[in-house]
Design a protein around this motif. Structure first.
Motif, mmCIF file in Angstrom:
data_model
loop_
_atom_site.group_PDB
_atom_site.id
_atom_site.type_symbol
_atom_site.label_atom_id
_atom_site.label_comp_id
_atom_site.label_asym_id
_atom_site.label_seq_id
_atom_site.Cartn_x
_atom_site.Cartn_y
_atom_site.Cartn_z
ATOM 1 N N THR A 1 5.937 -13.100 14.178
ATOM 2 C CA THR A 1 5.389 -12.597 12.886
ATOM 3 C C THR A 1 6.630 -12.155 11.974
ATOM 4 O O THR A 1 7.340 -11.344 12.522
ATOM 5 N N GLU A 2 6.422 -12.734 10.504
ATOM 6 C CA GLU A 2 7.552 -11.712 9.723
ATOM 7 C C GLU A 2 6.860 -10.885 8.746
ATOM 8 O O GLU A 2 5.740 -11.565 8.246
ATOM 9 N N VAL A 3 7.499 -9.662 8.406
ATOM 10 C CA VAL A 3 6.533 -8.792 7.661
ATOM 11 C C VAL A 3 7.537 -8.276 6.477
ATOM 12 O O VAL A 3 8.634 -7.865 6.788
ATOM 13 N N LEU A 4 7.037 -8.181 5.310
ATOM 14 C CA LEU A 4 7.506 -7.479 4.089
ATOM 15 C C LEU A 4 6.646 -6.465 3.647
ATOM 16 O O LEU A 4 5.550 -6.794 3.241
ATOM 17 N N TYR A 5 7.108 -5.258 3.460
ATOM 18 C CA TYR A 5 6.033 -4.370 3.069
ATOM 19 C C TYR A 5 6.859 -3.748 1.651
ATOM 20 O O TYR A 5 7.969 -3.428 1.477
ATOM 21 N N VAL A 6 5.673 -3.723 0.836
ATOM 22 C CA VAL A 6 6.080 -3.446 -0.695
ATOM 23 C C VAL A 6 5.284 -2.182 -0.887
ATOM 24 O O VAL A 6 4.072 -1.884 -0.862
ATOM 25 N N GLY A 7 6.250 -0.969 -1.467
ATOM 26 C CA GLY A 7 5.502 0.311 -1.798
ATOM 27 C C GLY A 7 6.201 0.782 -2.949
ATOM 28 O O GLY A 7 6.789 -0.004 -3.767
ATOM 29 N N THR A 8 5.984 2.162 -3.090
ATOM 30 C CA THR A 8 6.368 2.647 -4.366
ATOM 31 C C THR A 8 7.928 3.331 -4.152
ATOM 32 O O THR A 8 8.201 3.657 -2.873
ATOM 33 N N THR A 9 8.575 3.874 -5.021
ATOM 34 C CA THR A 9 9.868 4.295 -4.716
ATOM 35 C C THR A 9 9.572 5.899 -4.386
ATOM 36 O O THR A 9 10.680 6.655 -3.809
ATOM 37 N N ARG A 10 8.470 6.594 -4.736
ATOM 38 C CA ARG A 10 8.385 8.020 -4.374
ATOM 39 C C ARG A 10 7.367 8.327 -3.147
ATOM 40 O O ARG A 10 7.365 9.445 -2.919
ATOM 41 N N GLY A 11 6.581 7.116 -2.738
ATOM 42 C CA GLY A 11 5.677 7.539 -1.717
ATOM 43 C C GLY A 11 6.305 7.751 -0.450
ATOM 44 O O GLY A 11 7.325 7.558 -0.049
ATOM 45 N N LEU A 12 5.197 8.051 0.568
ATOM 46 C CA LEU A 12 5.370 8.339 2.059
ATOM 47 C C LEU A 12 6.140 7.241 2.854
ATOM 48 O O LEU A 12 6.751 7.383 3.547
ATOM 49 N N GLY B 1 0.950 -1.125 -0.044
ATOM 50 C CA GLY B 1 -0.018 0.041 -0.036
ATOM 51 C C GLY B 1 0.660 1.353 -0.074
ATOM 52 O O GLY B 1 1.807 1.232 0.857
ATOM 53 N N GLY B 2 0.686 1.953 -0.839
ATOM 54 C CA GLY B 2 1.529 3.384 -0.771
ATOM 55 C C GLY B 2 0.917 4.521 -1.360
ATOM 56 O O GLY B 2 -0.242 4.788 -1.962
ATOM 57 N N GLY B 3 1.882 5.516 -1.217
ATOM 58 C CA GLY B 3 1.461 6.802 -1.860
ATOM 59 C C GLY B 3 0.833 7.970 -0.546
ATOM 60 O O GLY B 3 1.786 8.960 -0.290
ATOM 61 N N THR B 4 0.117 7.523 -0.171
ATOM 62 C CA THR B 4 -0.563 8.530 1.138
ATOM 63 C C THR B 4 -0.525 7.818 2.635
ATOM 64 O O THR B 4 -0.585 6.577 2.643
ATOM 65 N N GLY C 1 -4.373 -0.382 -0.636
ATOM 66 C CA GLY C 1 -4.481 0.629 -1.530
ATOM 67 C C GLY C 1 -3.337 1.126 -2.181
ATOM 68 O O GLY C 1 -2.376 1.287 -1.689
ATOM 69 N N GLY C 2 -3.654 2.179 -3.221
ATOM 70 C CA GLY C 2 -2.715 2.725 -3.899
ATOM 71 C C GLY C 2 -2.263 1.841 -5.118
ATOM 72 O O GLY C 2 -2.406 0.472 -4.909
#
Length: 368
Positions: free
Chosen positions: A31-42, A7-10, A100-101
């Motif tokens: 629990t193990e977590v990996l977050y996948v986002g955008t290169t430019r988001g918050l 989820g990314g952007g905002t 979202g995003g």
């Protein structure tokens, strides 16, 4: 549990995810977590600061008109799907959550095609374009507003609320004292907050109202937004600001201060609504007209219909209209109590636990 989140952007897409992750780790420290986002988001700042591993990929949205830009969007999406498949193979998640995003569109589409359990969480009353697209592929859908249900053609929809609500509800018994800001704990306090960047129209209206606020028996804490503090200070030059009014660039320790607020004046973003309904804070909502599908207006409307908030649309907002609604609530404790009770009925103080149950259901259904 091995959880991949995208989820990314905002902040509205990121903070609910972080609240869920925090709760998951309380329930199961392994629990193990990996977050996948955008290169430019918050998410590039917020996620690593929370101690969570982040992977990023370039993404962009579609333009409504036909243009070469959209060809690049399609190219980036297909490239992101390929990248997502590699991340999924390497991380081997039990379940993938999309908040979202555009980036979550690529990640969850890839996961669904690979047969990995998938869940999307829609924070707003108006369903976003990415979640509408993904609803055809995912296993489970979680929503924060009942109004979102009919916008999906999916059978497995669960009203969980927003995980941020449970995070804030944990601070319900806050021991914060307004004396730290030079105010009194014996007088009701109204907080005015137009978001981290501040909102020019809200700021202008508060400046117009400050001479009258300064005469009131109640207190006002007004956050201008970091970037706009100097502008507001210049506008207030020559205006007598009472000791009962504090003007600050931003409000830190928000979860600790919010339980001590008699009335909040704010935008109507999904995270804000999750927070105020979890605590039962009477709110004057000023929806941003600059958001997709006018979803903040519809978010606020959901509360107004249940008598859990008042609303001033931005085109009706000025110092006078703000003052009228502020006095209406701040001078009537009985009305505030009624509004607080109506707000709490809409809240989801166990939202993270409810969303965790949806994630586990998606995993269990795949195992069968």
């Amino acid at each position: 549990m091995k959880l991949m989140v995208s989820g990314g952007g905002t902040g509205g897409h990121i903070y609910p995810a972080l609240a869920l992750i925090e709760r998951l780790k309380q329930v199961d420290p392994t629990t193990e977590v990996l977050y996948v986002g955008t290169t430019r988001g918050l998410e590039n700042k917020i996620v690593p600061a929370a101690g969570i591993k982040l992977e990023t990929m370039p993404m962009q949205g579609f333009q409504r008109k036909i243009s070469l830009y959209n060809f690049k969007t399609v190219y980036l999406f297909l490239k992101a799907v390929s990248h997502a498949k590699k991340l999924i193979r390497d991380f081997q998640p039990d379940v993938i959550l999309g908040t979202g995003g555009y980036v979550s569109g690529a990640v969850l589409y890839a996961a669904a095609k690979m047969g990995i359990p998938t869940v999307i969480h829609e924070q707003n009353s108006v369903v976003g374009i990415t979640n509408k697209f993904l609803s055809r592929y995912v296993d489970e859908i979680a929503i924060a507003f009942e109004a979102a249900r009919t916008q999906f053609k999916h059978q497995r929809i669960t009203l969980t609320g927003n995980p941020r609500a449970q995070q804030v509800a944990a601070n319900r018994d806050s021991d914060y004292s307004w004396t730290e800001m030079g105010l009194s704990d014996d007088r009701p306090t109204m907080m005015i907050f137009g978001g981290s960047q501040g909102a020019p129209k809200i700021n202008k209206s508060v400046v117009q109202a400050i001479p009258e606020f300064s005469k009131r028996d109640y207190q006002v804490v007004f956050a201008t937004g970091q970037k706009r503090y100097q502008d507001v200070a210049k506008q207030l030059a020559g205006i007598k600001v009472g000791d009962n009014v504090k003007v600050v660039p931003y409000i830190d320790q928000m979860p600790h201060k919010l339980p001590k607020v008699a009335v909040l004046v704010s935008r109507a973003g999904a995270t804000t609504i999750a927070e105020v309904t979890a605590l039962g804070v009477p709110t004057i909502m000023i929806p941003s007209p600059y958001v997709t599908a006018n979803h903040q207006f519809k978010n606020a409307q959901a509360l107004v219909k249940k008598k859990a908030a008042l609303m001033i649309t931005e085109d009706q907002l000025d110092g006078r209209s703000l003052l009228v609604q502020a006095d209406r609530l701040m001078n009537n404790e009985e009305l505030r109590q009624q509004m607080a009770e109506a707000s709490r009925k809409l809240g989801h103080p166990q939202a993270s636990d409810e969303l965790i149950a949806v994630l586990k259901k998606a995993i269990a259904d795949h195992q069968h």
